[in-house]
Design a protein around this motif. Structure first.
Motif, mmCIF file in Angstrom:
data_model
loop_
_atom_site.group_PDB
_atom_site.id
_atom_site.type_symbol
_atom_site.label_atom_id
_atom_site.label_comp_id
_atom_site.label_asym_id
_atom_site.label_seq_id
_atom_site.Cartn_x
_atom_site.Cartn_y
_atom_site.Cartn_z
ATOM 1 N N UNK A 149 0.902 -1.175 0.367
ATOM 2 C CA UNK A 149 -0.357 0.127 0.229
ATOM 3 C C UNK A 149 0.869 0.878 0.233
ATOM 4 N N UNK A 150 0.960 2.196 -0.711
ATOM 5 C CA UNK A 150 1.525 3.071 -0.977
ATOM 6 C C UNK A 150 0.179 4.571 -1.252
ATOM 7 N N UNK A 151 0.471 6.105 -0.920
ATOM 8 C CA UNK A 151 0.127 7.053 -1.087
ATOM 9 C C UNK A 151 0.866 8.204 -2.100
ATOM 10 N N UNK A 152 -0.143 9.337 -2.856
ATOM 11 C CA UNK A 152 0.583 10.322 -3.116
ATOM 12 C C UNK A 152 1.243 10.047 -3.921
ATOM 13 N N UNK A 153 1.702 8.962 -4.467
ATOM 14 C CA UNK A 153 2.313 9.294 -5.331
ATOM 15 C C UNK A 153 2.760 10.510 -6.325
ATOM 16 N N UNK A 154 4.282 10.949 -6.063
ATOM 17 C CA UNK A 154 5.033 11.637 -7.760
ATOM 18 C C UNK A 154 6.154 11.624 -7.885
ATOM 19 N N UNK A 155 6.243 11.780 -8.956
ATOM 20 C CA UNK A 155 7.201 12.331 -9.924
ATOM 21 C C UNK A 155 7.532 12.640 -11.060
ATOM 22 N N UNK A 156 8.517 12.118 -11.520
ATOM 23 C CA UNK A 156 8.563 13.517 -13.033
ATOM 24 C C UNK A 156 7.849 13.131 -13.857
ATOM 25 N N UNK A 157 7.389 11.839 -13.731
ATOM 26 C CA UNK A 157 6.786 10.609 -14.428
ATOM 27 C C UNK A 157 5.016 12.004 -15.047
#
Ligand SMILES: NC(=O)C1=CN([C@@H]2O[C@H](COP(=O)(O)OP(=O)(O)OC[C@H]3O[C@@H](n4cnc5c(N)ncnc54)[C@H](OP(=O)(O)O)[C@@H]3O)[C@@H](O)[C@H]2O)C=CC1
Ligand SMILES: Cc1cn([C@H]2C[C@H](O)[C@@H](COP(=O)(O)OP(=O)(O)O[C@H]3O[C@@H](C)C(=O)[C@@H](O)[C@H]3O)O2)c(=O)[nH]c1=O
Length: 295
Positions: A149-157
């Motif tokens: 379980x992860x959350x609020x994912x951000x990245x340059x992609x």
């Protein structure tokens, strides 16, 4: 040589982060929906006949949280039924399956950050479809498989809150952002490192939580994006961010008021960094991408 790892997803932000962090000595094949539509079980079967794999990472998913409210079948097809088929095939063929789920399986009523044993109770269609996918995986129990379980994912992609904020902030000098939803931002790059580590673990736990360190509201996250955006030359004017309540923002889906994840049980596998540090790394990557576009 080890069999390659099969990654479902190619253009998505987690899939791209997995590609960018592929450890040396590991071979992985990435399948976008053009090559493999996992809602078609025959396509899955064909791929698994053609490619000998020991591990599948499912980085695909229906992620349009608001749209899911008006097209629940599509959300459930991808996030639940397809996961059920995938888990069935993996169980039959002794393939390890690493699957992604979300903080939105929780209802946000808890006072403390959510651990792996806390009770899920999703508020929206997306969260319900992700929980149904979790249940499929745990009931079918493919060989030594797990969900993260992860959350609020951000990245340059791909698409994410950081890139949306930068776009909006470039277009307007004032904006309103919700302050009564608190969660755990997660760098897709750090998540990808964690996933690659998991592929090397002999005996997996049934569930892991993974996010950056710290919890923050969307409003505070936006403030930090604006500050870092100006410092890194991604924004050329100051912006005023007005804190608002969820009820003042029109959206189709209800989101949890508090969905911070407690990922302490994962720290023996990898050590997360504070969200501010990871955000800065992503902002610098966006700055480099911008300067190479211009150059
Ligand atoms: N974004 C977030 O904040 C969070 C996401 N998650 C979960 O992580 C996973 C990845 O999320 P993220 O990378 O952000 O998602 P994106 O929306 O960026 O990417 C979605 C991925 O799903 C693939 N896909 C869509 N439809 C199909 C299909 N029918 N068959 C095969 N593949 C398909 C896309 O394929 P293609 O590569 O061809 O475009 C793409 O790679 C999802 O399961 C999501 O629920 C969990 C917590 C937070
Ligand atoms: C664009 C914008 C959004 N918001 C709010 C709306 C919402 O409550 C919050 C975040 O909006 P987004 O639509 O970017 O994020 P959202 O789709 O809710 O993000 C979720 O995606 C799924 C896939 C997950 O699994 C979750 O962990 C989470 O990352 O910010 C503002 O307050 N002001 C704005 O200008």
């Amino acid at each position: 040589m080890c069999n390659p790892i099969l990654v479902i997803g190619q253009q998505g932000q987690v899939a791209q982060a997995l590609k960018a962090t592929l450890p040396s000595g590991v071979t992985a094949r990435f399948f976008g929906r053009q090559q493999l539509d996992i809602t078609h079980v025959d396509q899955l079967e064909n791929i698994l006949t053609q490619h000998k794999v020991n591990t599948i990472i499912n980085a695909s998913g229906y992620t349009a949280v608001d749209l899911a409210e008006s097209e629940p079948e599509k959300a459930f097809d991808l996030n639940a039924t397809a996961v059920e088929h995938l888990a069935t095939l993996c169980a039959k063929q002794n393939i390890r399956l690493i699957h992604l789920s979300s903080d939105y399986v929780f209802d946000g009523t808890q006072q403390a950050s959510y651990g792996v044993d806390d009770h899920p109770n999703p508020l929206n269609v997306y969260g319900k479809s992700k929980l149904a996918g979790e249940h499929a995986l745990t009931q079918l129990q493919p060989q030594n498989s797990t969900l993260i379980r992860s959350a609020w994912i951000y990245s340059p992609f791909g698409n994410n809150f950081v890139k949306t904020m930068l776009r909006v902030m470039r277009q307007q000098t004032t904006l309103s952002v919700i302050k009564d939803q608190v969660g755990s931002p997660t760098s897709a790059i750090e998540l990808a490192h964690f996933i690659w580590r998991l592929t090397q673990v002999d005996l997996l736990a049934p569930c892991y939580h993974w996010s950056d360190l710290g919890a923050v509201s969307w409003y505070e996250f936006a403030q930090q994006i604006a500050e870092s955006g100006q410092r890194n030359g991604l924004l050329n004017h100051p912006v005023t961010i007005k804190p608002i309540l969820s009820r003042e923002y029109s959206s189709q889906a209800i989101r949890p008021a508090f969905s911070a994840l407690n990922s302490q049980a994962s720290w023996s596998i990898a050590q997360p960094k504070p969200w501010q540090e990871n955000l800065e790394t992503v902002m610098q990557a966006l700055k480099h991408a911008k300067s190479s576009d211009c150059g």
